[in-house]
Write a protein that holds these residues in place. Structure first.
Motif, PDB file in Angstrom:
ATOM      1  N   ALA A 202       2.941 -11.334   5.435  1.00 38.58           N
ATOM      2  CA  ALA A 202       1.711 -10.759   4.886  1.00 38.58           C
ATOM      3  C   ALA A 202       0.537 -10.978   5.838  1.00 38.58           C
ATOM      4  O   ALA A 202      -0.307 -10.088   6.000  1.00 38.58           O
ATOM      5  CB  ALA A 202       1.412 -11.371   3.519  1.00 38.58           C
ATOM      6  N   ALA A 203       0.490 -12.125   6.481  1.00 40.48           N
ATOM      7  CA  ALA A 203      -0.596 -12.397   7.424  1.00 40.48           C
ATOM      8  C   ALA A 203      -0.507 -11.482   8.643  1.00 40.48           C
ATOM      9  O   ALA A 203      -1.535 -11.028   9.165  1.00 40.48           O
ATOM     10  CB  ALA A 203      -0.555 -13.860   7.859  1.00 40.48           C
TER      11      ALA A 203
ATOM     12  N   ARG B 198       0.104  -7.926   0.658  1.00 42.50           N
ATOM     13  CA  ARG B 198      -0.447  -9.259   0.375  1.00 42.50           C
ATOM     14  C   ARG B 198       0.069  -9.790  -0.952  1.00 42.50           C
ATOM     15  O   ARG B 198       0.490  -9.037  -1.818  1.00 42.50           O
ATOM     16  CB  ARG B 198      -1.964  -9.224   0.383  1.00 42.50           C
TER      17      ARG B 198
ATOM     18  N   ALA C 218       0.804  -1.222   0.000  1.00 44.95           N
ATOM     19  CA  ALA C 218       0.000   0.000   0.000  1.00 44.95           C
ATOM     20  C   ALA C 218       0.837   1.271   0.000  1.00 44.95           C
ATOM     21  O   ALA C 218       0.484   2.243  -0.655  1.00 44.95           O
ATOM     22  CB  ALA C 218      -0.954  -0.003   1.185  1.00 44.95           C
TER      23      ALA C 218
ATOM     24  N   SER D 252       4.559 -15.596  -3.770  1.00 48.17           N
ATOM     25  CA  SER D 252       5.480 -15.307  -2.660  1.00 48.17           C
ATOM     26  C   SER D 252       6.812 -16.038  -2.852  1.00 48.17           C
ATOM     27  O   SER D 252       7.870 -15.506  -2.507  1.00 48.17           O
ATOM     28  CB  SER D 252       4.855 -15.653  -1.315  1.00 48.17           C
TER      29      SER D 252
ATOM     30  N   GLY E 124      -1.156  -7.523   7.369  1.00 50.16           N
ATOM     31  CA  GLY E 124      -2.557  -7.266   7.049  1.00 50.16           C
ATOM     32  C   GLY E 124      -2.786  -7.045   5.564  1.00 50.16           C
ATOM     33  O   GLY E 124      -1.952  -7.377   4.727  1.00 50.16           O
ATOM     34  N   GLN E 125      -3.924  -6.449   5.242  1.00 50.22           N
ATOM     35  CA  GLN E 125      -4.355  -6.303   3.851  1.00 50.22           C
ATOM     36  C   GLN E 125      -3.531  -5.291   3.058  1.00 50.22           C
ATOM     37  O   GLN E 125      -3.640  -5.230   1.843  1.00 50.22           O
ATOM     38  CB  GLN E 125      -5.831  -5.910   3.793  1.00 50.22           C
ATOM     39  N   ASP E 126      -2.723  -4.493   3.711  1.00 48.12           N
ATOM     40  CA  ASP E 126      -1.891  -3.520   3.006  1.00 48.12           C
ATOM     41  C   ASP E 126      -0.646  -4.146   2.387  1.00 48.12           C
ATOM     42  O   ASP E 126       0.089  -3.492   1.658  1.00 48.12           O
ATOM     43  CB  ASP E 126      -1.483  -2.386   3.943  1.00 48.12           C
TER      44      ASP E 126
ATOM     45  N   SER F 135      -0.721 -12.610  -4.255  1.00 55.44           N
ATOM     46  CA  SER F 135      -1.849 -13.219  -4.960  1.00 55.44           C
ATOM     47  C   SER F 135      -1.912 -14.725  -4.726  1.00 55.44           C
ATOM     48  O   SER F 135      -2.985 -15.312  -4.759  1.00 55.44           O
ATOM     49  CB  SER F 135      -1.774 -12.918  -6.453  1.00 55.44           C
TER      50      SER F 135
ATOM     51  N   GLN G  35       4.730 -15.149   3.308  1.00 53.06           N
ATOM     52  CA  GLN G  35       3.296 -15.324   3.544  1.00 53.06           C
ATOM     53  C   GLN G  35       2.947 -15.025   5.001  1.00 53.06           C
ATOM     54  O   GLN G  35       1.914 -14.411   5.287  1.00 53.06           O
ATOM     55  CB  GLN G  35       2.859 -16.749   3.191  1.00 53.06           C
TER      56      GLN G  35
END
Length: 104
Positions: free
Chosen positions: A65-66, A73, A14, A80, A69-71, A75, A62
């Motif tokens: 990313a977890a 991630r 993001a 990854s 958060g959503q900022d 696909s 991964q």
């Protein structure tokens, strides 16, 4: 952040601040969790001649990313792993050319 610009369809970051947070989280995970995963996966890493370490690096991304958060991630898990390979290549290139003084 540069990889996110080149690989827009594979993963999303993001902002630069989120990239900085993700790098901090990844560094902490690599220091605390990755050594245990490397020890647990040592037999399969030996059998695959070290290639399983790419899977572990993808897993670390991964997990990052977890936690972020959503900022931040990916696909897919394959994305990854591809980013892990590209980050390793970039790290190798930068490590070989930065910090070595000219000895002439």
């Amino acid at each position: 952040m540069a990889l996110a610009g080149f690989l827009k369809s594979l993963f999303f970051v993001a902002s630069p601040w989120i990239a900085l947070l993700a790098s901090l989280v990844l560094a902490i995970l690599n220091a605390l969790v990755k050594p245990f995963l490397m020890i647990l996966s040592l037999p399969i890493t030996v059998v695959t001649l070290g290639l399983f370490s790419i899977v572990i690096n993808g897993l670390m991304l991964q997990l990052t990313a977890a936690l972020v958060g959503q900022d931040f991630r990916f696909s897919s898990f394959g994305a990854s792993m591809l980013v892990a390979v590209l980050m390793s290549l970039c790290n190798t290139i930068i490590s070989n050319y930065v910090g070595h003084g000219n000895t002439d």
